[in-house]
Design an enzyme around this catalytic site. Sequence first.
Site, PDB file in Angstrom:
ATOM      1  N   LYS A  32     -33.106  14.108  81.287  1.00 56.19           N
ATOM      2  CA  LYS A  32     -32.273  15.084  80.560  1.00 56.19           C
ATOM      3  C   LYS A  32     -31.935  14.482  79.203  1.00 56.19           C
ATOM      4  O   LYS A  32     -31.054  13.631  79.080  1.00 56.19           O
ATOM      5  CB  LYS A  32     -31.018  15.369  81.406  1.00 56.19           C
ATOM      6  N   GLU A  57     -24.595   2.796  80.202  1.00 53.43           N
ATOM      7  CA  GLU A  57     -24.650   2.131  78.890  1.00 53.43           C
ATOM      8  C   GLU A  57     -23.845   3.000  77.940  1.00 53.43           C
ATOM      9  O   GLU A  57     -24.282   4.084  77.559  1.00 53.43           O
ATOM     10  CB  GLU A  57     -26.102   1.971  78.448  1.00 53.43           C
ATOM     11  N   CYS A  60     -24.982   2.441  69.051  1.00 56.55           N
ATOM     12  CA  CYS A  60     -23.941   1.898  69.937  1.00 56.55           C
ATOM     13  C   CYS A  60     -23.696   0.422  69.633  1.00 56.55           C
ATOM     14  O   CYS A  60     -22.595  -0.082  69.792  1.00 56.55           O
ATOM     15  CB  CYS A  60     -24.339   2.071  71.387  1.00 56.55           C
ATOM     16  N   GLU A 106     -14.408   4.601  68.414  1.00 58.08           N
ATOM     17  CA  GLU A 106     -15.809   4.646  67.996  1.00 58.08           C
ATOM     18  C   GLU A 106     -16.022   5.846  67.084  1.00 58.08           C
ATOM     19  O   GLU A 106     -15.837   6.986  67.508  1.00 58.08           O
ATOM     20  CB  GLU A 106     -16.711   4.754  69.233  1.00 58.08           C
TER      21      GLU A 106
HETATM   22  P1  NAD Z   1     -22.760  12.042  75.167  1.00 60.03           P
HETATM   23  O1  NAD Z   1     -22.036  11.265  76.198  1.00 60.03           O
HETATM   24  O2  NAD Z   1     -22.076  13.193  74.528  1.00 60.03           O
HETATM   25  O3  NAD Z   1     -24.117  12.630  75.774  1.00 60.03           O
HETATM   26  C1  NAD Z   1     -25.108  11.824  76.353  1.00 60.03           C
HETATM   27  C2  NAD Z   1     -25.942  12.658  77.305  1.00 60.03           C
HETATM   28  O4  NAD Z   1     -25.146  13.081  78.395  1.00 60.03           O
HETATM   29  C3  NAD Z   1     -26.518  13.921  76.698  1.00 60.03           C
HETATM   30  O5  NAD Z   1     -27.822  14.114  77.198  1.00 60.03           O
HETATM   31  C4  NAD Z   1     -25.573  14.978  77.204  1.00 60.03           C
HETATM   32  O6  NAD Z   1     -26.180  16.254  77.249  1.00 60.03           O
HETATM   33  C5  NAD Z   1     -25.282  14.466  78.594  1.00 60.03           C
HETATM   34  N1  NAD Z   1     -24.030  14.919  79.212  1.00 60.03           N
HETATM   35  C6  NAD Z   1     -22.877  15.313  78.614  1.00 60.03           C
HETATM   36  N2  NAD Z   1     -21.947  15.640  79.542  1.00 60.03           N
HETATM   37  C7  NAD Z   1     -22.511  15.438  80.759  1.00 60.03           C
HETATM   38  C8  NAD Z   1     -22.050  15.578  82.106  1.00 60.03           C
HETATM   39  N3  NAD Z   1     -20.822  15.991  82.387  1.00 60.03           N
HETATM   40  N4  NAD Z   1     -22.904  15.271  83.112  1.00 60.03           N
HETATM   41  C9  NAD Z   1     -24.144  14.825  82.843  1.00 60.03           C
HETATM   42  N5  NAD Z   1     -24.650  14.682  81.585  1.00 60.03           N
HETATM   43  C10 NAD Z   1     -23.822  14.976  80.559  1.00 60.03           C
HETATM   44  O7  NAD Z   1     -23.236  10.967  74.094  1.00 60.03           O
HETATM   45  P2  NAD Z   1     -23.962  11.250  72.703  1.00 60.03           P
HETATM   46  O8  NAD Z   1     -22.956  11.863  71.780  1.00 60.03           O
HETATM   47  O9  NAD Z   1     -25.262  11.936  72.942  1.00 60.03           O
HETATM   48  O10 NAD Z   1     -24.322   9.762  72.215  1.00 60.03           O
HETATM   49  C11 NAD Z   1     -23.465   8.954  71.514  1.00 60.03           C
HETATM   50  C12 NAD Z   1     -22.774   7.969  72.437  1.00 60.03           C
HETATM   51  O11 NAD Z   1     -23.735   7.211  73.158  1.00 60.03           O
HETATM   52  C13 NAD Z   1     -21.940   6.945  71.703  1.00 60.03           C
HETATM   53  O12 NAD Z   1     -20.728   6.760  72.383  1.00 60.03           O
HETATM   54  C14 NAD Z   1     -22.768   5.664  71.785  1.00 60.03           C
HETATM   55  O13 NAD Z   1     -22.057   4.472  71.674  1.00 60.03           O
HETATM   56  C15 NAD Z   1     -23.398   5.821  73.114  1.00 60.03           C
HETATM   57  N6  NAD Z   1     -24.592   4.998  73.215  1.00 60.03           N
HETATM   58  C16 NAD Z   1     -24.570   3.880  74.020  1.00 60.03           C
HETATM   59  C17 NAD Z   1     -25.686   3.062  74.102  1.00 60.03           C
HETATM   60  C18 NAD Z   1     -25.706   1.831  74.957  1.00 60.03           C
HETATM   61  O14 NAD Z   1     -26.790   1.347  75.229  1.00 60.03           O
HETATM   62  N7  NAD Z   1     -24.585   1.320  75.401  1.00 60.03           N
HETATM   63  C19 NAD Z   1     -26.835   3.394  73.365  1.00 60.03           C
HETATM   64  C20 NAD Z   1     -26.812   4.521  72.553  1.00 60.03           C
HETATM   65  C21 NAD Z   1     -25.695   5.332  72.494  1.00 60.03           C
END
Ligand code: NAD
Length: 494
Positions: A187, A262, A296, A398
Site C-alpha cells: 500500500k 519506521e 525521516c 517534525e
Molecule cells: P503517513 O503516516 O501519513 O502515511 C504513511 C502510509 O500509511 C501511507 O501509505 C498512508 O496512506 C498509510 N496510512 C495512513 N493511515 C493509515 C492507517 N490508519 N492504517 C494503515 N495505513 C495508514 O506518513 P507520510 O506523511 O506518508 O510520511 C511522512 C512520515 O514518514 C514522516 O513522519 C517521516 O519521518 C516518516 N518516515 C520515516 C522513515 C523511517 O525509516 N523511520 C522513513 C521515511 C519517512
Amino acid sequence: MLQELRTRPKQGVIDQKMFINGEYVDAASGETFESRNPATNEVIAKVAKGDASDVERAVRAARKAFDEGPWPRMPVAERSAILMKVGAGIRKRLSELAELESMDQGKPISESSHLDIPRSAYNFEFFAEYIKTLSSEANPVDDKFLNYTLREPVGVVATISPWNFPLLLMTWKLGPALACGNTVVAKPASYTPLTTAALGEIMNEAGVPPGVFNVVLGPGGSVGNTLVGHKLVDKVSFTGETVTGATITAEAAKTLKDVSMELGGKAASIIFADCDLDLTIAQTIRAAYLNQGEVCLAMPRLLVERKIYDEFCSRFQRAAEALVLGDPLDPRTTMGPLVDRAHFKTVTDYIEIGKKEGAKILFGGEKPALEAPFSEGNFLKPTAFVDVDQKMRICQEEIFGPVVTIAPFDTEDEAIAIANDVKYGLAGTVFTTNLSRAHRVARRIRAGLIWVNCWFVRDLRTPFGGMKESGIGREGGVRSIEFYSEIKNVCIAL
Ligand code: NAD
C-alpha cells in the site's frame, strides 16, 4: 504503461490501476482520485480508489499464492534468480521510473535517477543474494536428541510506505519479504502511488507468480487500516508518521500481528569547532535540504559550538542560497517542491509558528519567484531559524520540510542534552576531527543511527530503525530476514 511516460504530461492523464493477482484492475467501486504533479499542481494521474472489497481481493490473492502457489516452496536459488530479474527490470526502466517518481513526488531528477531508482533495484538484488547465504543452526543437546532450526516465510505481509522516497522505501520492504518466500500486499502513499504500481509490470516480466505481489491504492485510513486488521494478513511493515504508527500498532494488536515500525524523526547535527568545516557544510546542507527536507533521517536541528557559530551560519546560508529550485525534471535543479499543497501549508504554518514563538529567520521562509507553470507549484526556499529556544515547537516537532533551526552550544554535555531532548530517536550526526570525542558522543546520543563526519550512508547489511517514538524493531541485513521469516525448531529423538 511505462512506455507512455517519456512524453508525459503532454500525453494526458495516467489511468493508474491497482495490481491484484498479476493483473491491473480498477477499484471495484470504479472510483478514482487525482494525483498531482507538485511542481505545477497539474493532475497527472487518475488513481483507482480502493476500498475494503479491493483489500479483500488482494489479500485473498496473496493468501492463495502463499498457501497453494509455488513461491514459498520454490528452491531459494530459483526465487533469488527471479528477484534478480526484478532488479534488472527496474534498471532497464531507470529513466522512465525516475521521471515518474520526480513528477509524482517532486524530487529533482538527479536524485531519483541516482539515488531512488538504482537503490530500489539494489533492494531486490541485495536480498536475492543475501538469502542464498543463510544457513540454519543445529543444537545436539545430548546423545539422545538433535535440535535443528528451519527458517520459513511468515505468510502474507502488508507493506505500507510513505511518500518521501516512494519506490525506495517500498522496495526496502519488498526485497527481503519476497526473498524470504512471503507474498505481499503493498500500500503506497496516496500522494505517490505511481512507481509502486508500475512494479506490477516488472514483476510479471520477471516471472513472479500471480498473487505474490499485489498493490492496493487508496486512503490510508480506510484501505491501509482494513489491510492491517485483516485476519489473513500475518505481518505488517510500516514506514510513516509516529501517530499513524501508533494507530497501526493498536489495530494490528487486535489480531496479534507482529509489526515493524519506521517512524518520524527530529535529529540533531552536533558540530564541534574542530570539525572539517568544508566537509561539515557540504554534509549538513544535504542533511537539511535533500529531498526538500522531506527525509525521516534529515538533520533539522543544527547545534554548533559557539566558537565557530557565526562562521558556520554565514557559510551555511551561502550554501543554502546556492541551491537551485525549479523544474524537478531539469538536471540542474537541486531542490524541488513539497509533495502536496496540504503539506506545503503544514510546513509554512510551522514557519509562522516559529516567528510567533520569537525565533528569527536567518534566510528563506517564503516561496521563490519562479515562472509559470512552476509558479503554481509547492516550492519553498530553504529556510533556517536562529535565536531559538529548544522548547519551541519548531525545535521539538517534525516539520518534514526545508526548515532547520541553528543554535550555539558551549560544552559537549550541553549539546548531547539538547540532541536527546526530543521524543524522537531515529538518527544523529557528529562533526569533529577528535576521534575520542566522536566515539564518546556517538555512544551518548539516544538514536538508532549515528553518522560521524558523514550522513545518509546506508549499507543494507547494517541495522536500521529508531529508538523512542521513532520506531519499533530493526530492519537491514539479517534483521530483515528475521522479521520476514519464522524460525522453527525441530527436535529429533535419536
Ligand atoms: P503517513 O503516516 O501519513 O502515511 C504513511 C502510509 O500509511 C501511507 O501509505 C498512508 O496512506 C498509510 N496510512 C495512513 N493511515 C493509515 C492507517 N490508519 N492504517 C494503515 N495505513 C495508514 O506518513 P507520510 O506523511 O506518508 O510520511 C511522512 C512520515 O514518514 C514522516 O513522519 C517521516 O519521518 C516518516 N518516515 C520515516 C522513515 C523511517 O525509516 N523511520 C522513513 C521515511 C519517512
